[in-house]
Design a protein around this motif. Structure first.
Motif, PDB file in Angstrom:
ATOM      1  N   THR A  79       0.824  -1.203   0.000  1.00 21.48           N
ATOM      2  CA  THR A  79       0.000   0.000   0.000  1.00 21.48           C
ATOM      3  C   THR A  79       0.864   1.262   0.000  1.00 21.48           C
ATOM      4  O   THR A  79       0.609   2.188  -0.756  1.00 21.48           O
ATOM      5  CB  THR A  79      -0.915   0.011   1.241  1.00 21.48           C
ATOM      6  OG1 THR A  79      -1.775  -1.122   1.177  1.00 21.48           O
ATOM      7  CG2 THR A  79      -1.734   1.283   1.316  1.00 21.48           C
ATOM      8  N   ARG A  80       1.886   1.289   0.835  1.00 25.72           N
ATOM      9  CA  ARG A  80       2.706   2.489   1.015  1.00 25.72           C
ATOM     10  C   ARG A  80       3.758   2.673  -0.081  1.00 25.72           C
ATOM     11  O   ARG A  80       4.196   3.790  -0.308  1.00 25.72           O
ATOM     12  CB  ARG A  80       3.394   2.457   2.374  1.00 25.72           C
ATOM     13  CG  ARG A  80       2.406   2.533   3.508  1.00 25.72           C
ATOM     14  CD  ARG A  80       3.081   2.444   4.864  1.00 25.72           C
ATOM     15  NE  ARG A  80       2.097   2.374   5.918  1.00 25.72           N
ATOM     16  CZ  ARG A  80       1.410   3.404   6.387  1.00 25.72           C
ATOM     17  NH1 ARG A  80       1.595   4.588   5.879  1.00 25.72           N
ATOM     18  NH2 ARG A  80       0.533   3.237   7.350  1.00 25.72           N
ATOM     19  N   ARG A  81       4.191   1.572  -0.713  1.00 24.12           N
ATOM     20  CA  ARG A  81       5.233   1.621  -1.754  1.00 24.12           C
ATOM     21  C   ARG A  81       6.437   2.458  -1.305  1.00 24.12           C
ATOM     22  O   ARG A  81       6.814   3.446  -1.941  1.00 24.12           O
ATOM     23  CB  ARG A  81       4.664   2.182  -3.050  1.00 24.12           C
ATOM     24  CG  ARG A  81       3.485   1.436  -3.636  1.00 24.12           C
ATOM     25  CD  ARG A  81       3.849   0.175  -4.403  1.00 24.12           C
ATOM     26  NE  ARG A  81       4.819   0.362  -5.440  1.00 24.12           N
ATOM     27  CZ  ARG A  81       4.557   0.677  -6.699  1.00 24.12           C
ATOM     28  NH1 ARG A  81       3.304   0.857  -7.079  1.00 24.12           N
ATOM     29  NH2 ARG A  81       5.520   0.815  -7.559  1.00 24.12           N
ATOM     30  N   PRO A  82       7.078   2.076  -0.198  1.00 22.14           N
ATOM     31  CA  PRO A  82       8.190   2.878   0.332  1.00 22.14           C
ATOM     32  C   PRO A  82       9.423   2.803  -0.570  1.00 22.14           C
ATOM     33  O   PRO A  82       9.555   1.906  -1.410  1.00 22.14           O
ATOM     34  CB  PRO A  82       8.464   2.225   1.683  1.00 22.14           C
ATOM     35  CG  PRO A  82       8.075   0.798   1.481  1.00 22.14           C
ATOM     36  CD  PRO A  82       6.862   0.851   0.577  1.00 22.14           C
ATOM     37  N   ASP A  83      10.321   3.743  -0.346  1.00 25.61           N
ATOM     38  CA  ASP A  83      11.609   3.744  -1.049  1.00 25.61           C
ATOM     39  C   ASP A  83      12.586   2.775  -0.401  1.00 25.61           C
ATOM     40  O   ASP A  83      13.578   2.395  -1.016  1.00 25.61           O
ATOM     41  CB  ASP A  83      12.216   5.146  -1.018  1.00 25.61           C
ATOM     42  CG  ASP A  83      11.333   6.156  -1.723  1.00 25.61           C
ATOM     43  OD1 ASP A  83      10.982   5.916  -2.890  1.00 25.61           O
ATOM     44  OD2 ASP A  83      10.987   7.179  -1.097  1.00 25.61           O
TER      45      ASP A  83
END
Length: 162
Positions: free
Chosen positions: A67-71
């Motif tokens: 959901t967040r698609r972090p780096d």
């Protein structure tokens, strides 16, 4: 006090240049001080941090990261079961197309026998982690790894797979 006169200016400049980072622990680890330490360290470097906390079930971690698609995803463990839990969860994270190229690291106490410094690195990298940082000696390497990421992440093509 004006920013230019401040003795410790932000490490990365404006927050817009920082990374979105998820900090979490493995399902079997109830320790939290390590997660708070990492959150504060990353925020001090100018990154935005979502701390999922301790005892995070694998599926919850996968769902939150999708959901967040972090780096960057940072797994920290203190209980000594990082090797087993890490091998299991990295497979689930890497099975998600959205997370296949996201840098994911693990660190802390990865085994229970002690004195195993460096013995799990190759196995965990082969399993899918981008880097492994064992015990407190790994914090300098972790710091260097994170500081190198912003330029590498900005170099990705616009609309490119992550």
């Amino acid at each position: 006090m004006e920013l230019e006169n401040h003795p410790c200016p932000p490490a990365l400049g404006p927050a817009a240049h920082g990374l979105d980072v998820v900090v979490t622990s493995v399902a079997s680890d109830a320790h939290t001080w390590n997660l708070i330490y990492l959150q504060l360290l990353l925020e001090e470097l100018g990154h935005r941090v979502t701390n999922l906390g301790s005892c995070v079930p694998d599926q919850l971690m996968v769902d939150e990261c999708r959901t967040r698609r972090p780096d960057l995803i940072v797994l920290s463990t203190v209980n000594g079961h990082g090797l087993n839990d890490g091998r299991r969860v990295i497979g689930r994270l890497r099975d998600c197309a959205e997370l296949r190229t996201t840098p994911i690291v693990i660190g802390g106490k990865l085994g229970i026998s002690g004195g195993e410094q460096g013995s799990h690195v190759d196995e965990l990298v082969e399993a899918g982690f981008d880097a492994v940082f064992e015990d407190s000696a790994g914090i300098v390497g972790f710091h260097d790894f994170v500081r190198a990421l912003p330029a590498a992440r900005r170099a990705l093509p616009v609309g490119g797979a992550r």
